[in-house]
Write a protein that holds these residues in place. Structure first.
Motif, PDB file in Angstrom:
ATOM      1  N   GLU A 201     -63.544 -70.746  -5.645  1.00 39.74           N
ATOM      2  CA  GLU A 201     -62.671 -69.754  -6.278  1.00 39.74           C
ATOM      3  C   GLU A 201     -63.497 -68.637  -6.913  1.00 39.74           C
ATOM      4  O   GLU A 201     -63.111 -67.460  -6.867  1.00 39.74           O
ATOM      5  CB  GLU A 201     -61.785 -70.414  -7.325  1.00 39.74           C
ATOM      6  CG  GLU A 201     -60.696 -71.283  -6.736  1.00 39.74           C
ATOM      7  CD  GLU A 201     -59.908 -72.063  -7.769  1.00 39.74           C
ATOM      8  OE1 GLU A 201     -58.787 -72.476  -7.434  1.00 39.74           O
ATOM      9  OE2 GLU A 201     -60.404 -72.276  -8.901  1.00 39.74           O
ATOM     10  N   GLY A 202     -64.621 -69.001  -7.477  1.00 43.80           N
ATOM     11  CA  GLY A 202     -65.499 -68.015  -8.097  1.00 43.80           C
ATOM     12  C   GLY A 202     -66.059 -67.007  -7.106  1.00 43.80           C
ATOM     13  O   GLY A 202     -66.305 -65.849  -7.459  1.00 43.80           O
ATOM     14  N   LEU A 203     -66.238 -67.437  -5.864  1.00 42.42           N
ATOM     15  CA  LEU A 203     -66.732 -66.512  -4.843  1.00 42.42           C
ATOM     16  C   LEU A 203     -65.754 -65.357  -4.648  1.00 42.42           C
ATOM     17  O   LEU A 203     -66.158 -64.199  -4.547  1.00 42.42           O
ATOM     18  CB  LEU A 203     -66.949 -67.239  -3.517  1.00 42.42           C
ATOM     19  CG  LEU A 203     -68.078 -68.252  -3.483  1.00 42.42           C
ATOM     20  CD1 LEU A 203     -68.064 -69.010  -2.157  1.00 42.42           C
ATOM     21  CD2 LEU A 203     -69.421 -67.579  -3.706  1.00 42.42           C
ATOM     22  N   GLY A 204     -64.459 -65.654  -4.611  1.00 43.12           N
ATOM     23  CA  GLY A 204     -63.444 -64.614  -4.462  1.00 43.12           C
ATOM     24  C   GLY A 204     -63.429 -63.679  -5.660  1.00 43.12           C
ATOM     25  O   GLY A 204     -63.330 -62.459  -5.512  1.00 43.12           O
ATOM     26  N   LYS A 205     -63.555 -64.251  -6.846  1.00 45.45           N
ATOM     27  CA  LYS A 205     -63.585 -63.433  -8.052  1.00 45.45           C
ATOM     28  C   LYS A 205     -64.813 -62.525  -8.049  1.00 45.45           C
ATOM     29  O   LYS A 205     -64.751 -61.374  -8.468  1.00 45.45           O
ATOM     30  CB  LYS A 205     -63.595 -64.320  -9.303  1.00 45.45           C
ATOM     31  CG  LYS A 205     -62.290 -65.020  -9.565  1.00 45.45           C
ATOM     32  CD  LYS A 205     -62.407 -65.927 -10.774  1.00 45.45           C
ATOM     33  CE  LYS A 205     -61.143 -66.754 -10.955  1.00 45.45           C
ATOM     34  NZ  LYS A 205     -61.280 -67.724 -12.039  1.00 45.45           N
ATOM     35  N   SER A 206     -65.909 -63.049  -7.580  1.00 46.70           N
ATOM     36  CA  SER A 206     -67.147 -62.287  -7.527  1.00 46.70           C
ATOM     37  C   SER A 206     -67.006 -61.068  -6.620  1.00 46.70           C
ATOM     38  O   SER A 206     -67.476 -59.974  -6.958  1.00 46.70           O
ATOM     39  CB  SER A 206     -68.287 -63.182  -7.045  1.00 46.70           C
ATOM     40  OG  SER A 206     -69.463 -62.452  -6.890  1.00 46.70           O
ATOM     41  N   GLU A 207     -66.376 -61.240  -5.486  1.00 45.78           N
ATOM     42  CA  GLU A 207     -66.166 -60.117  -4.555  1.00 45.78           C
ATOM     43  C   GLU A 207     -65.274 -59.051  -5.186  1.00 45.78           C
ATOM     44  O   GLU A 207     -65.564 -57.862  -5.085  1.00 45.78           O
ATOM     45  CB  GLU A 207     -65.535 -60.621  -3.253  1.00 45.78           C
ATOM     46  CG  GLU A 207     -66.421 -61.544  -2.457  1.00 45.78           C
ATOM     47  CD  GLU A 207     -67.574 -60.819  -1.810  1.00 45.78           C
ATOM     48  OE1 GLU A 207     -67.343 -60.055  -0.869  1.00 45.78           O
ATOM     49  OE2 GLU A 207     -68.711 -61.017  -2.265  1.00 45.78           O
ATOM     50  N   ARG A 208     -64.217 -59.473  -5.856  1.00 46.91           N
ATOM     51  CA  ARG A 208     -63.320 -58.517  -6.509  1.00 46.91           C
ATOM     52  C   ARG A 208     -64.036 -57.808  -7.662  1.00 46.91           C
ATOM     53  O   ARG A 208     -63.895 -56.604  -7.853  1.00 46.91           O
ATOM     54  CB  ARG A 208     -62.043 -59.213  -6.987  1.00 46.91           C
ATOM     55  CG  ARG A 208     -61.135 -59.647  -5.834  1.00 46.91           C
ATOM     56  CD  ARG A 208     -59.796 -60.171  -6.307  1.00 46.91           C
ATOM     57  NE  ARG A 208     -59.881 -61.334  -7.174  1.00 46.91           N
ATOM     58  CZ  ARG A 208     -59.964 -62.589  -6.771  1.00 46.91           C
ATOM     59  NH1 ARG A 208     -59.971 -62.873  -5.479  1.00 46.91           N
ATOM     60  NH2 ARG A 208     -60.017 -63.580  -7.643  1.00 46.91           N
ATOM     61  N   ARG A 209     -64.819 -58.564  -8.432  1.00 47.59           N
ATOM     62  CA  ARG A 209     -65.583 -57.980  -9.529  1.00 47.59           C
ATOM     63  C   ARG A 209     -66.580 -56.943  -9.011  1.00 47.59           C
ATOM     64  O   ARG A 209     -66.790 -55.904  -9.640  1.00 47.59           O
ATOM     65  CB  ARG A 209     -66.327 -59.077 -10.295  1.00 47.59           C
ATOM     66  CG  ARG A 209     -65.984 -59.131 -11.752  1.00 47.59           C
ATOM     67  CD  ARG A 209     -66.778 -60.132 -12.574  1.00 47.59           C
ATOM     68  NE  ARG A 209     -67.423 -61.238 -11.899  1.00 47.59           N
ATOM     69  CZ  ARG A 209     -66.880 -62.439 -11.707  1.00 47.59           C
ATOM     70  NH1 ARG A 209     -65.670 -62.696 -12.119  1.00 47.59           N
ATOM     71  NH2 ARG A 209     -67.555 -63.381 -11.105  1.00 47.59           N
ATOM     72  N   ALA A 210     -67.185 -57.230  -7.858  1.00 50.66           N
ATOM     73  CA  ALA A 210     -68.148 -56.290  -7.275  1.00 50.66           C
ATOM     74  C   ALA A 210     -67.461 -54.970  -6.920  1.00 50.66           C
ATOM     75  O   ALA A 210     -68.002 -53.887  -7.188  1.00 50.66           O
ATOM     76  CB  ALA A 210     -68.804 -56.904  -6.041  1.00 50.66           C
TER      77      ALA A 210
END
Length: 147
Positions: free
Chosen positions: A38-47
């Motif tokens: 789940e954190g991977l998806g958040k990381s992409e959006r944060r980027a």
């Protein structure tokens, strides 16, 4: 599993990958694996959000401080556009995310621009004056006449 998720994250990743390859499902730390995925998806959006804010900041500075324009601002604008494009190429489902984040990112960029330029925040438009299309257009830069 030998490594704890919190003690040695890299080792935990390696061991989890090996367990997945070996189909040793009952040994996998499922709870933390789900959190990390789940954190991977958040990381992409944060980027995307981070790069969009950075891009808007430099577009504002470019427009409102023409006497201070520099190659480093231009490099930042170009790099931010490239980074957003690369994230979307890797994750096409995020294609509409920059549009969803435009106004929120603009508000952050507006506050940062006021601080960095030492101009009153009221100098900068309250709402984003740029469409997403021009913001992401590699050939577009705002001009002072656009104010």
């Amino acid at each position: 599993m030998n490594a704890s998720h919190t003690r040695d994250f890299n080792l935990w990743i390696e061991q989890t990958a090996q367990l997945l390859r070996s189909h040793r499902w009952d040994e996998i730390d499922i709870e933390h694996l789900i959190e990390e995925v789940e954190g991977l998806g958040k990381s992409e959006r944060r980027a995307i959000t981070s790069q969009l804010t950075r891009l808007l900041l430099h577009l504002l500075k470019w427009q409102y401080q023409p006497q201070r324009r520099s190659d480093s601002w231009l490099d930042s604008i170009t790099d931010s556009r490239t980074q957003i494009e690369l994230v979307i190429l890797d994750s096409p489902s995020l294609k509409n995310y920059p549009k969803e984040q435009l106004e929120e990112s603009y508000q952050r960029a507006r506050r940062q621009a006021a601080k960095q330029t030492q101009m009153l925040i009221s100098i900068f438009p309250e709402e984003c004056p740029y469409s997403l299309e021009v913001v992401l257009d590699e050939d577009w830069l705002p001009e002072i006449s656009d104010i």
